[in-house]
Design a protein around this motif. Structure first.
Motif, mmCIF file in Angstrom:
data_model
loop_
_atom_site.group_PDB
_atom_site.id
_atom_site.type_symbol
_atom_site.label_atom_id
_atom_site.label_comp_id
_atom_site.label_asym_id
_atom_site.label_seq_id
_atom_site.Cartn_x
_atom_site.Cartn_y
_atom_site.Cartn_z
ATOM 1 N N TYR A 195 0.794 -1.292 -0.004
ATOM 2 C CA TYR A 195 0.036 -0.006 -0.008
ATOM 3 C C TYR A 195 0.750 1.100 0.259
ATOM 4 C CZ TYR A 195 -3.407 3.373 1.750
ATOM 5 O OH TYR A 195 -4.261 4.485 2.072
ATOM 6 N N GLY A 196 0.630 2.197 -0.964
ATOM 7 C CA GLY A 196 1.481 3.447 -0.964
ATOM 8 C C GLY A 196 0.781 4.580 -0.427
ATOM 9 N N ALA A 197 -0.159 4.556 0.039
ATOM 10 C CA ALA A 197 -1.011 5.726 0.948
ATOM 11 C C ALA A 197 -2.027 6.225 -0.190
ATOM 12 C CB ALA A 197 -0.031 6.713 1.095
ATOM 13 N N ALA A 198 -2.697 7.522 0.117
ATOM 14 C CA ALA A 198 -3.920 8.215 -0.254
ATOM 15 C C ALA A 198 -3.152 8.717 -1.681
ATOM 16 C CB ALA A 198 -4.515 9.260 0.416
ATOM 17 N N ALA A 199 -3.971 8.568 -2.792
ATOM 18 C CA ALA A 199 -3.378 9.269 -4.018
ATOM 19 C C ALA A 199 -3.734 10.612 -3.952
ATOM 20 C CB ALA A 199 -4.240 8.533 -5.185
ATOM 21 N N GLY A 200 -2.854 11.408 -4.891
ATOM 22 C CA GLY A 200 -3.193 12.789 -5.139
ATOM 23 C C GLY A 200 -2.595 13.938 -3.988
ATOM 24 N N VAL A 201 -1.913 13.296 -3.041
ATOM 25 C CA VAL A 201 -1.488 14.093 -2.049
ATOM 26 C C VAL A 201 0.167 14.657 -2.649
ATOM 27 C CG1 VAL A 201 -0.486 14.249 0.428
ATOM 28 C CG2 VAL A 201 -2.364 12.664 -0.377
ATOM 29 N N TRP A 223 -15.706 5.515 -0.470
ATOM 30 C CA TRP A 223 -14.656 5.623 -1.651
ATOM 31 C C TRP A 223 -13.542 6.392 -1.452
ATOM 32 C CZ3 TRP A 223 -15.333 1.762 -4.836
ATOM 33 C CH2 TRP A 223 -16.739 1.060 -5.117
ATOM 34 N N PHE A 224 -12.320 5.926 -1.909
ATOM 35 C CA PHE A 224 -11.211 6.453 -1.657
ATOM 36 C C PHE A 224 -10.076 5.997 -2.565
ATOM 37 C CE2 PHE A 224 -6.953 6.653 1.447
ATOM 38 C CZ PHE A 224 -7.475 7.929 1.585
ATOM 39 N N ARG A 225 -9.201 7.143 -3.051
ATOM 40 C CA ARG A 225 -8.375 6.866 -3.883
ATOM 41 C C ARG A 225 -7.058 6.646 -3.413
ATOM 42 N NH1 ARG A 225 -6.724 10.531 -7.647
ATOM 43 N NH2 ARG A 225 -6.830 12.235 -6.084
ATOM 44 N N VAL A 247 -0.527 12.312 8.934
ATOM 45 C CA VAL A 247 -2.032 12.624 9.280
ATOM 46 C C VAL A 247 -2.705 12.434 7.860
ATOM 47 C CG1 VAL A 247 -3.825 14.381 9.965
ATOM 48 C CG2 VAL A 247 -1.688 14.296 11.302
ATOM 49 N N ARG A 248 -3.369 11.635 7.635
ATOM 50 C CA ARG A 248 -4.292 11.290 6.410
ATOM 51 C C ARG A 248 -5.881 10.858 6.728
ATOM 52 N NH1 ARG A 248 -0.626 13.276 4.102
ATOM 53 N NH2 ARG A 248 1.006 12.264 3.122
ATOM 54 N N ALA A 249 -6.597 11.290 5.781
ATOM 55 C CA ALA A 249 -7.897 10.964 6.001
ATOM 56 C C ALA A 249 -8.276 9.448 5.855
ATOM 57 C CB ALA A 249 -8.634 11.626 4.584
ATOM 58 N N ASN A 250 -9.295 9.024 6.732
ATOM 59 C CA ASN A 250 -9.603 7.491 6.812
ATOM 60 C C ASN A 250 -11.005 7.633 6.718
ATOM 61 O OD1 ASN A 250 -9.301 5.003 7.402
ATOM 62 N ND2 ASN A 250 -9.328 5.274 9.472
ATOM 63 N N PRO A 251 -11.509 7.974 5.401
ATOM 64 C CA PRO A 251 -12.979 8.056 5.130
ATOM 65 C C PRO A 251 -13.584 6.309 5.166
ATOM 66 C CG PRO A 251 -11.656 7.951 3.001
ATOM 67 C CD PRO A 251 -10.691 8.029 4.079
ATOM 68 N N HIS A 264 -13.592 1.091 -2.253
ATOM 69 C CA HIS A 264 -14.439 1.300 -1.118
ATOM 70 C C HIS A 264 -13.916 0.849 0.056
ATOM 71 C CE1 HIS A 264 -18.196 1.505 1.368
ATOM 72 N NE2 HIS A 264 -18.719 2.577 0.387
ATOM 73 N N THR A 265 -13.799 1.763 1.285
ATOM 74 C CA THR A 265 -13.059 1.153 2.296
ATOM 75 C C THR A 265 -13.897 0.227 3.359
ATOM 76 O OG1 THR A 265 -13.606 3.211 3.436
ATOM 77 C CG2 THR A 265 -11.456 3.336 2.453
ATOM 78 N N VAL A 266 -15.261 0.084 3.158
ATOM 79 C CA VAL A 266 -15.776 -0.761 3.798
ATOM 80 C C VAL A 266 -15.881 -2.083 3.414
ATOM 81 C CG1 VAL A 266 -17.935 -1.151 4.992
ATOM 82 C CG2 VAL A 266 -17.197 1.122 5.092
ATOM 83 N N THR A 267 -16.286 -2.201 1.992
ATOM 84 C CA THR A 267 -16.519 -3.466 1.229
ATOM 85 C C THR A 267 -15.466 -3.804 0.474
ATOM 86 O OG1 THR A 267 -17.199 -2.178 -0.760
ATOM 87 C CG2 THR A 267 -18.776 -2.611 1.014
ATOM 88 N N ASP A 268 -14.353 -2.811 0.207
ATOM 89 C CA ASP A 268 -13.207 -3.524 -0.662
ATOM 90 C C ASP A 268 -13.488 -3.649 -2.153
ATOM 91 O OD1 ASP A 268 -11.142 -3.229 1.520
ATOM 92 O OD2 ASP A 268 -11.293 -5.561 2.079
ATOM 93 N N GLN A 269 -14.691 -3.025 -2.167
ATOM 94 C CA GLN A 269 -15.095 -3.180 -3.716
ATOM 95 C C GLN A 269 -14.178 -2.418 -4.721
ATOM 96 O OE1 GLN A 269 -18.915 -1.737 -4.567
ATOM 97 N NE2 GLN A 269 -18.623 -1.929 -6.907
ATOM 98 N N VAL A 270 -13.618 -2.546 -5.731
ATOM 99 C CA VAL A 270 -12.693 -1.484 -6.417
ATOM 100 C C VAL A 270 -13.565 -1.186 -7.810
ATOM 101 C CG1 VAL A 270 -10.689 -1.592 -7.836
ATOM 102 C CG2 VAL A 270 -10.850 -2.944 -5.942
ATOM 103 N N ARG A 271 -13.540 -0.024 -7.627
ATOM 104 C CA ARG A 271 -14.427 0.701 -8.824
ATOM 105 C C ARG A 271 -13.557 1.263 -10.117
ATOM 106 N NH1 ARG A 271 -18.484 5.570 -7.016
ATOM 107 N NH2 ARG A 271 -16.417 6.566 -6.209
ATOM 108 N N THR A 272 -12.338 1.739 -9.685
ATOM 109 C CA THR A 272 -11.792 1.999 -11.051
ATOM 110 C C THR A 272 -9.878 1.809 -10.761
ATOM 111 O OG1 THR A 272 -11.154 4.283 -10.258
ATOM 112 C CG2 THR A 272 -12.900 3.876 -11.863
ATOM 113 N N VAL A 273 -9.348 1.332 -11.802
ATOM 114 C CA VAL A 273 -8.007 1.369 -11.626
ATOM 115 C C VAL A 273 -7.219 1.825 -12.836
ATOM 116 C CG1 VAL A 273 -6.235 -0.686 -11.862
ATOM 117 C CG2 VAL A 273 -8.174 -1.068 -10.661
ATOM 118 N N ARG A 274 -6.148 2.609 -12.568
ATOM 119 C CA ARG A 274 -5.338 3.340 -13.636
ATOM 120 C C ARG A 274 -3.846 3.126 -13.381
ATOM 121 N NH1 ARG A 274 -3.454 8.425 -12.745
ATOM 122 N NH2 ARG A 274 -4.383 9.545 -10.951
ATOM 123 N N GLU A 275 -3.092 3.236 -14.511
ATOM 124 C CA GLU A 275 -1.748 3.259 -14.357
ATOM 125 C C GLU A 275 -1.242 4.553 -13.932
ATOM 126 O OE1 GLU A 275 0.044 1.975 -18.215
ATOM 127 O OE2 GLU A 275 -1.658 0.503 -18.509
#
Length: 86
Positions: free
Chosen positions: A19-25, A52-54, A45-49, A72-83
């Protein structure tokens, strides 16, 4: 078991990834100007929503590339993946 779809290798168990942390920081423009408290806040200090989380992931046991996942941090469902590393 969390399954992560690598854009290069396909879906794999999460044990293959780091895991590499939140995207877009963004990195601070002038890190030397930050106080110790500001630097600590940037690093730790990072958000822990709940929802949905990038995120950034690294496929350590596969292609060894970074990519982004919207998960999705509750269900672990993945909505998008990008390189991409950034």
């Amino acid at each position: 078991m969390l399954r992560i779809p690598c854009p290069h290798c396909g879906e794999r168990d999460a044990t293959e990834f780091h895991y590499g942390a939140a995207a877009g920081v963004d990195y601070p423009t002038d890190p030397a100007a930050l106080t110790d408290g500001e630097w600590a806040a940037y690093l730790f200090v990072r958000a822990n929503p709940r929802g949905w989380f990038r995120e950034r992931w690294f496929h350590a046991a596969g292609c060894r590339l970074w990519f982004h996942v919207e998960r999705h941090t509750v269900t672990d469902q993945v909505r998008t993946v990008r390189e991409g590393a950034a």
